[in-house]
Design an enzyme around this catalytic site. Structure first.
Site, PDB file in Angstrom:
ATOM      1  CB  THR A 128      -0.844  -0.067   1.341  1.00 56.52           C
ATOM      2  OG1 THR A 128      -0.166  -0.118   2.477  1.00 56.52           O
ATOM      3  CG2 THR A 128      -1.928  -1.010   1.127  1.00 56.52           C
TER       4      THR A 128
ATOM      5  CD  GLU B  75      -3.827  -8.159   5.832  1.00 54.98           C
ATOM      6  OE1 GLU B  75      -4.065  -8.740   4.665  1.00 54.98           O
ATOM      7  OE2 GLU B  75      -2.881  -7.992   6.212  1.00 54.98           O
TER       8      GLU B  75
END
Lengths: 671, 671
Positions: free
Chosen positions: B157, B462
């Site tokens: 990310t 997640e």
């Protein structure tokens, strides 16, 4: 004869009631909103918003990566700075509570640890001296308390008694020979080596959770069960109930704990570590007669106990008026902090893009433009507006002269209920905004995660929220006795059934208030019927000798779901009503919009209201459609609605501003 | 002609449907529960419960009052201890995932920071090497990763892309001359001095939130958009989508950051500070060809790009299988931590007394004996049982061979949905148990408050929970196409209307499952009807040239409420079904009891189910009565229900044991 496809279409038609566009209905039935941020801001907070300029000094720069001890020192330093820089005079003006509220508001916008220290020191500790102390005591100690030269704490709850302070066990015995009270913590040493089973039968009694006791306080207002020699038999003790005493805990020069006093830290908490909660034991500590805060009762100069109340519970109730005021403070603080969290989350969502690009490299969609994201945040925004006005009203009621018992009781009930619903609303808002900001919501410097940790205790202190709702149910039920309420005598549970309503009606303040009121009446009837039935059953059982009659508390607990539903209904109605009152003075249309969303959202999402089927299914579906349309209108006006909160930039996390720059290589890491 | 009193009695009769005692109905319609703690415990966790003995070494004693840096060092030391003491072999056995799960379970019972470090290091970092790396790479790096000699992180990310990793901007260009990839963070310096307005148009791109990057990691699995020279025109780049590379971040000997790499700390968070989240920039860092994790695509020995997938999205999806497995881990951990919190809160309530004494000094009532308190905790207890079995099943599915695309998709959908509902359930449970323990719930050493802070991120990492539910809605909607589902072709929305049901029926697994299934079908029809209508409208608009057709994502967002309702219904039904499967193997009756309460509570309290009026009002009221009766039966059996969780004493806070002794003068303060 119909094909499966046709049949499905028919079913689908039944299931979907949004046949016509709702927004057109909305736009014809409601005047266009003429939003103006400044007008709305004055409506919310008045003309005097000087507090917004406060607390920008370097000392007040946020620091997060620190130990508990460092957090306490920082909090003390900040509080001392305030005390030494002009805030003292404001605290000392008992006739101008609005100023005190203004300071508390500024502190609560800034940091919950500081505002809690302010509330505990000013509201509870010196407030008790001011409210309950003799003129001599006030003259001597108030200036020292207000200047923070004598920091203090408020020692009421114990390890074994938090929600139920009436049961505290710390003792004060009047020693006539020495002419002083003997303050004592009974049975401390007997705590050792007990098993869980024996624990069930014991009551632990150290004074516990006392904010500022562990490190900060020099003085304490200590509450204890007072025992005086029995007037007819001085070998026996007469229990006079709970009284407060002003007791030095530490040496003013050395800060060492005084003889007979033992203090321990309550330890690390998941939040609010700037507040040093402590535990206190007293070992036969003598307290001079004049140090009793004896407005409602104490030993007089002749060495005789006297009180204006015969009833011990009334005596205690009278002394605890400052706690009710604390609840009002929590309601106000909750609204303030919800405003901060919503401002941060909405502003971030207005600059944060995610998903929605058709191809890699194209501009993605602003997350605030997702209907899903709007549904996460805007109902909370509307509710924050509603709760703002409720908090304002109860704060005014706090300061108003209350002469009749009925007024005092009403204030107690509403402030207890608002304390619960407002603090829960804050926790819900912090959770939703935290999640809405993703990982950034956890980063301390963005404030929401840190506030979440620091505010969690608000659901617990100054009265556990669930217990507060019992207080509301118990206190309100007599008001909803069918004998008293003419509305109940003509109550028709099917009042709204079998009818259709125009969108204009469903959106109107009158209809929405009427439905909320209907919910209160229906819930009161369900509860009072259940209570009456249980009473009748137990009266019969008692008559047959099989059991004693249960208390009202016990009966309300047997019907806990109905009690909670009723209590919530009463307070929700009160909140909506206050919003409608404010709306009538609003020329911008903003309050109409937020009132509509607030009420429609409850009607759509509150299982208690939905379950009761007050309206037909089609009306219920239409309410849902109107929620969607109203959220859409809030979205169009959200800049003004958020802007009017007027949260100063220096109190916002960097994600509310240029979060890319703040996350540069040289950005501030730990703060 | 009726008097007001009679009239009121008649109304009250309408309002109150609990005319006969429910408990008698329950006791005749359900076999008595033969609860046995050991039998139930084996049913939950199997025979092998050795993990319960782990983590009692002094190193694993909880410490709370520490800085972020100290928390990281402690977490590293604990993890290194595990790696050096036999856990390594277990991690290295890819064919025995149950062992890895067992270890992860022990870690998650102990501390979320340690289990997160385990999940990131073992599951994501070395898991990626194992899953995607060449044989040479695995032989060289896996042993060093497993032994923690080369601690690593998983860098996917970015600051600008969290939920939507497909949009990440880190670049890897294939440099044919040098024979390596050039890893680069574009535009970093251009971040400076931007305004909010310009921020809206920019995409920030540093790699962000990378667990273990700030301090711990020596290696990283870095994800980047791969650009290769266009085969027909080498002056142009061809975009091949996202690929992973194994990249050293720090010098193994000195721990200094390597040339071209800049790392910063993400700063203090409101929890999980034992995990050192970092931010990473790459400045034209060369990465050898062999360090690409190229199972699904990369430059081959001839210097030509090749991949088994044509479609870039499929390529990315294949590589992210480890993320789905992470979601399963979160579902399992959520159940474990909910068990700890419920064990602590219920055991405390069984020894804590408050209120209920008629006179001062008399024994007060155990708070667990209050109906109000039971309603706070027991529905969560029942839901934890339900979620336990759902988590077990999805963990088995994770390890099962999946050959068909349908199986893979089903696993993806269910694991995404469980991740959301399980982690939210944990957060709700931690909040409720925290409040149920009053101030003690905040005290770090009592664990609940600390877990609350450490687990909050589970709703976000997640995959954001709300986004996960969109995944469920989008993935499940085709399965509920009327063309595919025969149940939908004969769907009768009034199936349960106009009927009464015996208590035995309302309490039965068959009827409850049937109602939950009905809810899924009804919700699917509502959503698919709404989607079809929006599509038709936009197709007409597109034909008229006024706009382009919206994507399914966009349409689902327009119907966000219906999408979320459908997704929840699908997952709730799946969870109930798994509980019923487990119940059939249970001879103790315990699972029947918790299944009844779990399902009844949803039917009573879930506004989505209640709003749809699937059953008549009288049935709905009866469901509510049965909730009360079932809670009463849970109360009678709560010792066994909680005991079967088998949470070891050393993982409980002191309020679950002798909290009076723990709060003695010599008690542990800060831990």
């Amino acid at each position: 004869m119909t094909s499966p496809t046709l049949r499905l279409a028919a079913i689908a038609g039944h299931l979907d009631s949004s046949q016509d566009p709702v927004s057109s209905a909305l736009s014809t039935s409601v005047p266009p909103v003429q939003l103006n941020r400044d007008t709305l801001s004055i409506l919310l907070d008045g003309e005097d918003q000087t507090w917004r300029k406060w607390l920008k000094q370097p000392l007040f720069k946020y620091k997060y990566n620190i130990t508990k001890e460092e957090a306490v020192k920082l909090n003390q330093a900040r509080f001392r700075y305030l005390a030494e820089n002009g805030f003292r005079q404001k605290w000392s003006e008992p006739n101008d509570p609005a100023k005190y509220d203004g300071i508390q508001e500024a502190l609560s916008y800034y940091d919950n640890a500081l505002s809690t220290m302010g509330g505990a020191h000013v509201g509870l500790y010196s407030g008790s001296i001011r409210e309950l102390g003799s003129e001599e005591l006030k003259a001597k100690y108030l200036p020292l308390a207000d200047s923070f030269e004598l920091p203090g704490c408020f020692a009421l709850t114990e390890l074994g008694h938090g929600s139920n302070p009436r049961g505290i066990e710390t003792e004060a015995h009047w020693d006539a020979k020495q002419g002083c009270y003997i303050l004592h913590t009974p049975n401390t040493t007997a705590q050792k080596a007990r098993t869980i089973l024996s624990l069930i039968d014991m009551n632990p009694e150290q004074i516990y959770w006392i904010g500022a006791a562990a490190e900060t306080a020099i003085m304490s207002v200590v509450w204890a069960q007072l025992y005086v020699p029995h007037p007819e038999d001085s070998s026996r003790w007469q229990h006079q109930g709970i009284h407060a005493f002003l007791v030095p805990l530490r040496d003013r020069a050395t800060h060492a704990t005084l003889p007979g006093i033992t203090i321990r830290n309550c330890g690390m908490k998941s939040g609010l570590n700037g507040m040093d909660n402590g535990r206190i034991w007293f070992d036969h500590v003598p307290v001079p007669r004049t140090m009793c805060l004896d407005k409602y009762g104490g030993i007089n100069e002749e060495g005789v106990y006297e009180s204006m109340f015969q009833n011990k519970d009334q005596r205690f109730g009278g002394q605890l008026v400052n706690l009710s005021e604390g609840r009002v403070g929590l309601a106000v603080s909750s609204v303030n902090m919800a405003k901060i969290a919503l401002t941060i989350a909405i502003r971030y969502a207005q600059t944060r893009r995610q998903f929605g690009a058709r191809e890699f490299g194209q501009l993605e969609t602003l997350i605030m433009d997702y209907n899903l994201h709007q549904r996460r945040l805007y109902p909370l925004l509307a509710q924050t507006y509603a709760m703002h006005f409720a908090a304002r009203t109860i704060a005014k009621l706090k300061d108003a002269e209350k002469t009749e018992l009925k007024e005092i009781k009403q204030f107690h009930v509403i402030s207890s209920g608002l304390k619960s619903l407002h603090t829960w609303h804050l926790l819900d808002t912090l959770q939703a905004t935290r999640e809405a900001c993703g990982g950034q919501g956890l980063k301390s410097s963005n404030r929401i995660g840190h506030m979440k940790a620091d505010c969690d205790t608000m659901a617990t202190y100054e009265g556990d929220n669930q217990v507060m709702l019992i207080t509301v149910a118990k206190g309100s039920l007599p008001d909803y006795s069918p004998k008293k309420r003419s509305a109940l005598q003509s109550f028709n549970k099917d009042k709204f059934v079998g009818q259709t309503f125009s969108d204009a009606t469903l959106l109107s303040a009158e209809w929405q208030l009427d439905l909320f009121q209907h919910h209160v009446l229906a819930a009161s009837l369900r509860l009072s019927t259940a209570v009456a039935k249980t009473r009748a059953t137990s009266a019969a059982a008692a008559a047959a000798g099989s059991s004693s009659a249960p208390s009202l508390d016990s009966i309300l607990d047997q019907h806990a779901a109905l009690s909670q539903e009723f209590a919530r209904a009463v307070i929700e109605h009160w909140i909506l009503n206050e919003l409608v009152v404010a709306e009538r003075a609003d020329k911008t249309g903003a309050l109409t919009l937020v009132r509509q969303l607030h009420a429609l959202w409850k009607m759509d999402m509150d299982a208690n209201m939905v379950r009761r089927r007050y309206v037909d299914e089609g009306v219920q579906e239409r309410v849902r459609d109107l929620v969607g349309a109203t959220i859409h209108r809030v979205h169009e006006n959200v800049d003004v609605l958020v802007g009017a909160f007027g949260v100063p930039d220096h109190l916002l996390g960097s994600i509310a501003g240029d979060w890319v720059e703040a996350n540069g290589v040289d950005g501030d890491e730990d703060i």
